[in-house]
Design an enzyme around this catalytic site. Sequence first.
Site, mmCIF file in Angstrom:
data_model
loop_
_atom_site.group_PDB
_atom_site.id
_atom_site.type_symbol
_atom_site.label_atom_id
_atom_site.label_comp_id
_atom_site.label_asym_id
_atom_site.label_seq_id
_atom_site.Cartn_x
_atom_site.Cartn_y
_atom_site.Cartn_z
ATOM 1 N N TRP A 54 0.831 -1.216 0.000
ATOM 2 C CA TRP A 54 0.000 0.000 0.000
ATOM 3 C C TRP A 54 0.856 1.253 0.000
ATOM 4 C CZ3 TRP A 54 -4.236 -1.439 -1.842
ATOM 5 C CH2 TRP A 54 -4.759 -2.703 -1.532
ATOM 6 N N ASP A 74 -1.172 6.572 6.737
ATOM 7 C CA ASP A 74 -2.288 5.702 6.374
ATOM 8 C C ASP A 74 -2.472 4.724 7.528
ATOM 9 O OD1 ASP A 74 -4.026 3.794 5.387
ATOM 10 O OD2 ASP A 74 -2.834 3.295 3.621
ATOM 11 N N LYS A 91 -11.979 -1.851 8.259
ATOM 12 C CA LYS A 91 -11.207 -2.746 9.128
ATOM 13 C C LYS A 91 -11.695 -2.635 10.575
ATOM 14 C CE LYS A 91 -8.117 -2.909 5.604
ATOM 15 N NZ LYS A 91 -7.727 -4.068 4.790
#
Length: 360
Positions: free
Chosen positions: A102, A171, A195
């Site tokens: 990511w 992030d 999440k």
Amino acid sequence: MHRIDNFNAGPAALPLPVLEQIQREITDYNYTGMSVFELSHRSDTYESIQAKTEARLRELLSIPDGYRVLFLQGGASLQFAMIPMNFLGRDQTAAYVLTGVWSEKAVKEAQQFGAVRCDEQAKAGGYRTIPAHLDVGLLEGAAYAHITSNNTIYGTQWSSFPKVNVPLIADMSSDILSRPIPVQDFSLIYAGAQKNLGPAGLTVVIVREELLAKANQHVPTMLDYNVHAKNNSMYNTPPTFSVYVMGLVLEWIAEQGGVTAIERQNAAKAASIYSVIDEHPEFYVGHAEVAARSAMNLTFRLRDEALEKKFLAEAKAKVFVGVKGHRSVGGCRVSLYNAVPAAAAHRFAEFMQAFARQHQ
């Protein structure tokens, strides 16, 4: 009611009490005669939902004054582009710390807007660790530094965050609200909700007002943080139902004792599985180095490929869902987000123990 042990990496498990409350309110929220799905985002009822959600988030994370909380869409992937579009000029450089897939994707987007310097220490080691320190040259003159706090694919996590002399952006999609964080050390934090915060479709951004004041001009309207801040995240229709569910999840976290209590629960869940890996090093091979292990995403392989296939097949047969590793790396992955019950982690640890003893 039939509930399974859900170890999916995202969208992930939601707390059962939250799902039950949604079920009760799905057709008639707070005696309005409407579902939250049907509420106008301009109504007092919805504005109250969003205000309560923001207030609870500020309380749980101890967000200081001087920060705005935005409820956006597009996932963390859109943030990869929004951040440099707003805060990186063509003649500027941004610093990115590569710790997994990511962060690589974030770099690719940033390179379209300005120069990027990368810390590749973790990449050089196969993404098994987290950098112990950042090179001073990486940060020199940088418009901002970007990290990914937890890496879902490789199962690594920052145990403490770097101290930098430039705006720090993170992030935190896969570990926000799993532990206390020093919000004041960051200029911007972003997280996809699917999440630990709620359902897919919502992205939370926590941004320092000082950084907003320095944002680039002439950014497309829907990608301009200041537009969303000035319009209280309602420039266009926000993801109303996702904000509502997030509010319920935050209330559930508060009822558990807050983020500190959640951190203890998460540590115990992760320890139950890591202890099996450590007990059988000749059988299970953890991907992350011990100091960099994630409490959210536990990644490992079996030493024998055929046995690994059998392990995954038996896990599936026992209705442990989401255990297969990400398609890019294979292996096994167990995601233990906040809403995954401790009993689920213990059941899986027992399965791992039994499988190892059976096949040794």
